[in-house]
Write an enzyme that holds these catalytic residues in place. Structure first.
Site, PDB file in Angstrom:
ATOM      1  N   ASP A 180      39.416  40.637  39.280  1.00 49.17           N
ATOM      2  CA  ASP A 180      38.027  41.049  39.062  1.00 49.17           C
ATOM      3  C   ASP A 180      38.027  42.351  38.254  1.00 49.17           C
ATOM      4  O   ASP A 180      38.677  43.321  38.639  1.00 49.17           O
ATOM      5  CB  ASP A 180      37.351  41.273  40.429  1.00 49.17           C
ATOM      6  CG  ASP A 180      35.854  41.506  40.308  1.00 49.17           C
ATOM      7  OD1 ASP A 180      35.127  41.051  41.178  1.00 49.17           O
ATOM      8  OD2 ASP A 180      35.419  42.161  39.334  1.00 49.17           O
TER       9      ASP A 180
ATOM     10  N   ASP B 165      33.807  38.008  34.534  1.00 43.75           N
ATOM     11  CA  ASP B 165      34.834  39.037  34.805  1.00 43.75           C
ATOM     12  C   ASP B 165      35.721  38.719  35.999  1.00 43.75           C
ATOM     13  O   ASP B 165      36.434  39.587  36.479  1.00 43.75           O
ATOM     14  CB  ASP B 165      34.168  40.412  34.985  1.00 43.75           C
ATOM     15  CG  ASP B 165      33.714  40.694  36.404  1.00 43.75           C
ATOM     16  OD1 ASP B 165      33.235  39.749  37.065  1.00 43.75           O
ATOM     17  OD2 ASP B 165      33.849  41.836  36.846  1.00 43.75           O
ATOM     18  N   GLU B 166      35.672  37.481  36.476  1.00 43.10           N
ATOM     19  CA  GLU B 166      36.315  37.194  37.760  1.00 43.10           C
ATOM     20  C   GLU B 166      36.907  35.797  37.760  1.00 43.10           C
ATOM     21  O   GLU B 166      36.270  34.859  37.286  1.00 43.10           O
ATOM     22  CB  GLU B 166      35.179  37.237  38.780  1.00 43.10           C
ATOM     23  CG  GLU B 166      35.528  37.575  40.157  1.00 43.10           C
ATOM     24  CD  GLU B 166      34.293  37.438  41.044  1.00 43.10           C
ATOM     25  OE1 GLU B 166      34.458  36.978  42.149  1.00 43.10           O
ATOM     26  OE2 GLU B 166      33.171  37.764  40.594  1.00 43.10           O
TER      27      GLU B 166
HETATM   28  P1  TTP Z   1      30.800  42.398  39.506  1.00 44.38           P
HETATM   29  O1  TTP Z   1      32.244  42.037  39.366  1.00 44.38           O
HETATM   30  O2  TTP Z   1      30.097  42.044  40.762  1.00 44.38           O
HETATM   31  O3  TTP Z   1      30.616  43.961  39.320  1.00 44.38           O
HETATM   32  P2  TTP Z   1      31.329  44.962  38.350  1.00 44.38           P
HETATM   33  O4  TTP Z   1      32.442  44.344  37.594  1.00 44.38           O
HETATM   34  O5  TTP Z   1      30.302  45.629  37.502  1.00 44.38           O
HETATM   35  O6  TTP Z   1      31.890  46.064  39.348  1.00 44.38           O
HETATM   36  P3  TTP Z   1      33.134  45.956  40.344  1.00 44.38           P
HETATM   37  O7  TTP Z   1      34.113  46.991  39.858  1.00 44.38           O
HETATM   38  O8  TTP Z   1      32.593  46.294  41.676  1.00 44.38           O
HETATM   39  O9  TTP Z   1      33.675  44.565  40.263  1.00 44.38           O
HETATM   40  O10 TTP Z   1      29.986  41.748  38.332  1.00 44.38           O
HETATM   41  C1  TTP Z   1      30.524  41.619  37.011  1.00 44.38           C
HETATM   42  C2  TTP Z   1      29.445  41.842  35.977  1.00 44.38           C
HETATM   43  O11 TTP Z   1      28.386  40.905  36.186  1.00 44.38           O
HETATM   44  C3  TTP Z   1      28.812  43.205  36.059  1.00 44.38           C
HETATM   45  O12 TTP Z   1      29.522  44.177  35.308  1.00 44.38           O
HETATM   46  C4  TTP Z   1      27.443  42.941  35.548  1.00 44.38           C
HETATM   47  C5  TTP Z   1      27.130  41.512  35.898  1.00 44.38           C
HETATM   48  N1  TTP Z   1      26.212  41.466  37.066  1.00 44.38           N
HETATM   49  C6  TTP Z   1      24.860  41.298  36.854  1.00 44.38           C
HETATM   50  O13 TTP Z   1      24.426  41.165  35.697  1.00 44.38           O
HETATM   51  N2  TTP Z   1      24.012  41.292  37.934  1.00 44.38           N
HETATM   52  C7  TTP Z   1      24.458  41.473  39.212  1.00 44.38           C
HETATM   53  O14 TTP Z   1      23.655  41.481  40.167  1.00 44.38           O
HETATM   54  C8  TTP Z   1      25.860  41.636  39.421  1.00 44.38           C
HETATM   55  C9  TTP Z   1      26.393  41.825  40.824  1.00 44.38           C
HETATM   56  C10 TTP Z   1      26.701  41.621  38.324  1.00 44.38           C
HETATM   57 MG    MG Z   2      33.865  43.106  38.582  1.00 46.28          MG
END
Ligand code: TTP
Ligand code: MG
Length: 404
Positions: A35, A130-131
């Site tokens: 992630d 991203d995951e």
């Molecule tokens: P996430 O992996 O949930 O968050 P992140 O990568 O920003 O942070 P973390 O380090 O905690 O993993 O989500 C990935 C991307 O998806 C995030 O950068 C933006 C998008 N996203 C949205 O557009 N809306 C949302 O509600 C969430 C949770 C994520």
């Molecule tokens: Mg993330």
């Protein structure tokens, strides 16, 4: 710790029941969950380094009714979070810099990351840009271990994109996902099979993927706060109150999750076809088009395997025709039955090496199909490969990996 060991001992026979019909292969998997950290915000900082060190959020403007996609760690210190309204975020952090999302750019980074995964395995289940989950059971030994693969993936992502990722390594998807979140950002956390149960027991239910704040509250109303609370209840009690979730949570309390890594959108075939303005009315006309079709499909295969060297190999060859009455016929043959093994490595470098062999086998297939459909004029011709994994090839490939 003493209490946990006692529970493990008391519940050992129930554990045996849970895994009774599960193949040992499923229990011995090596799953990685990767992630990216603050993904959208990290891409924005990458493209505009002057933002580094400042609190930023990607999402709608605070003047409208916008919400945030994400925020970087400087902003998170103020309590700014994904899905929060931009107006509220501004109240929490008045110096917050808002950036409009650029989905095309995030997709480019996502593609870059996916290409890193493909260097290790084709068993990839992307969850979002991203995951992803990777099942590295088959290739882990050849790289040393699943942990070394996770380290190398993190290193390659950093080297190629400049961004950091967090990774979790575990025997199943449930634990791998929790593990990737355990040491964020830039983290790597490993949960070995022997510690899967003790690690799971102490988890609050709100940490279990799929249990949001509302479900966590409902569970708490039943007196259930952690996976240990779940394990202490009989299955019938849990099923009576939680339905199917009962068994699923009970399994998780034992550190178990049998769900496979699903290769969504996996390419099952490589093919090409031509539709003609004027129907082909003789076999001579058909014969003329076949070399072009074969050339085209080999070129496609070449591009495909250059990008995805570990993808399943062609196992069948097929032809397709459509008559002027729109009747479609396909005819396929196992490549091993015609003694033709197409090696993805050779396809990638020099696909045309297979041109003559394919042409030789293709002609009689088209002739048979044409005659079977009473020599009706044809409006479409196509050729292609179905992809799959042949056991012999898999062994050979593993041998090749060992030499790298
Ligand atoms: P996430 O992996 O949930 O968050 P992140 O990568 O920003 O942070 P973390 O380090 O905690 O993993 O989500 C990935 C991307 O998806 C995030 O950068 C933006 C998008 N996203 C949205 O557009 N809306 C949302 O509600 C969430 C949770 C994520
Ligand atoms: Mg993330």
């Amino acid at each position: 710790m003493g209490a946990i060991q006692k529970t493990q001992y008391n519940n050992l026979s129930f554990y045996q029941k849970l895994i009774k019909d599960i193949p040992s292969k499923t229990l011995k998997r090596k799953i990685i969950h990767v992630d990216m950290d603050c993904f959208y915000a990290a891409v924005e900082e990458h493209d505009n380094p002057s933002l580094k060190g400042k609190p930023i959020a990607v999402g709608g403007s605070p003047s409208g009714r916008g919400v945030l996609c994400t925020a970087n760690y400087q902003a998170r210190k103020f309590g700014v979070r994904s899905a929060m309204s931009s107006a509220q975020a501004l109240r929490l952090c008045p110096q917050l810099i808002f950036i409009k999302p650029r989905s095309k750019r995030y997709k480019e980074f996502s593609q870059m990351i996916r290409e890193v995964f493909l260097e290790f395995t084709s068993k990839i289940e992307p969850l979002s840009l991203d995951e992803a989950y990777l099942d590295v059971t088959d290739c882990s030994k050849h790289y040393g271990s699943a942990t070394l693969i996770a380290k190398e993936i993190k290193r390659l992502i950093k080297e190629r994109s400049g961004l950091t990722a967090s990774a979790g390594v575990a025997p199943n998807k449930f634990l791998a996902k929790i593990a990737s979140d355990w040491k964020k950002p830039d983290g790597l956390f490993v949960i070995g099979p022997e510690e899967a149960m003790s690690f799971s027991l102490q988890l609050p239910l709100s940490k279990v993927p799929g249990i949001g704040p509302v479900s966590a509250k409902n569970l708490e109303a039943h007196g259930l706060k952690t996976l240990k609370d779940i394990q202490d209840k009989p299955l019938a009690w849990l099923e009576g109150r939680l339905g199917k979730t009962g068994l699923s949570l009970l399994r998780k309390s034992y550190g178990l999750d049998f769900k496979e890594v699903c290769q969504r959108g996996q390419t099952k075939s490589l093919s090409t076809e031509e539709t003609y303005h004027q129907d082909l009315t003789s076999f001579a006309q058909i014969e003329e088009r076949i070399p072009f079709l074969i050339e085209e499909v080999l070129e496609r295969a070449s591009h495909y395997y250059q990008k995805r060297p570990h993808s399943p190999e062609p196992i069948k060859f097929f032809i397709k025709t459509k008559t002027c009455e729109f009747k479609t016929h396909t005819h396929e043959v196992m490549l091993k039955n015609i003694n033709l093994g197409l090696d993805p490595k050779i396809l990638a470098q020099e696909g045309n090496r297979y041109f003559d062999d394919l042409l030789k086998h293709c002609m009689p297939l088209f002739r048979q199909t044409y005659e079977k459909s009473d020599c009706k004029p044809l409006r479409l011709l196509g050729v292609g490969f179905r992809l799959g994994v042949s056991p012999s090839y898999e062994l050979e490939r593993l041998g090749q990996l060992r030499l790298i």
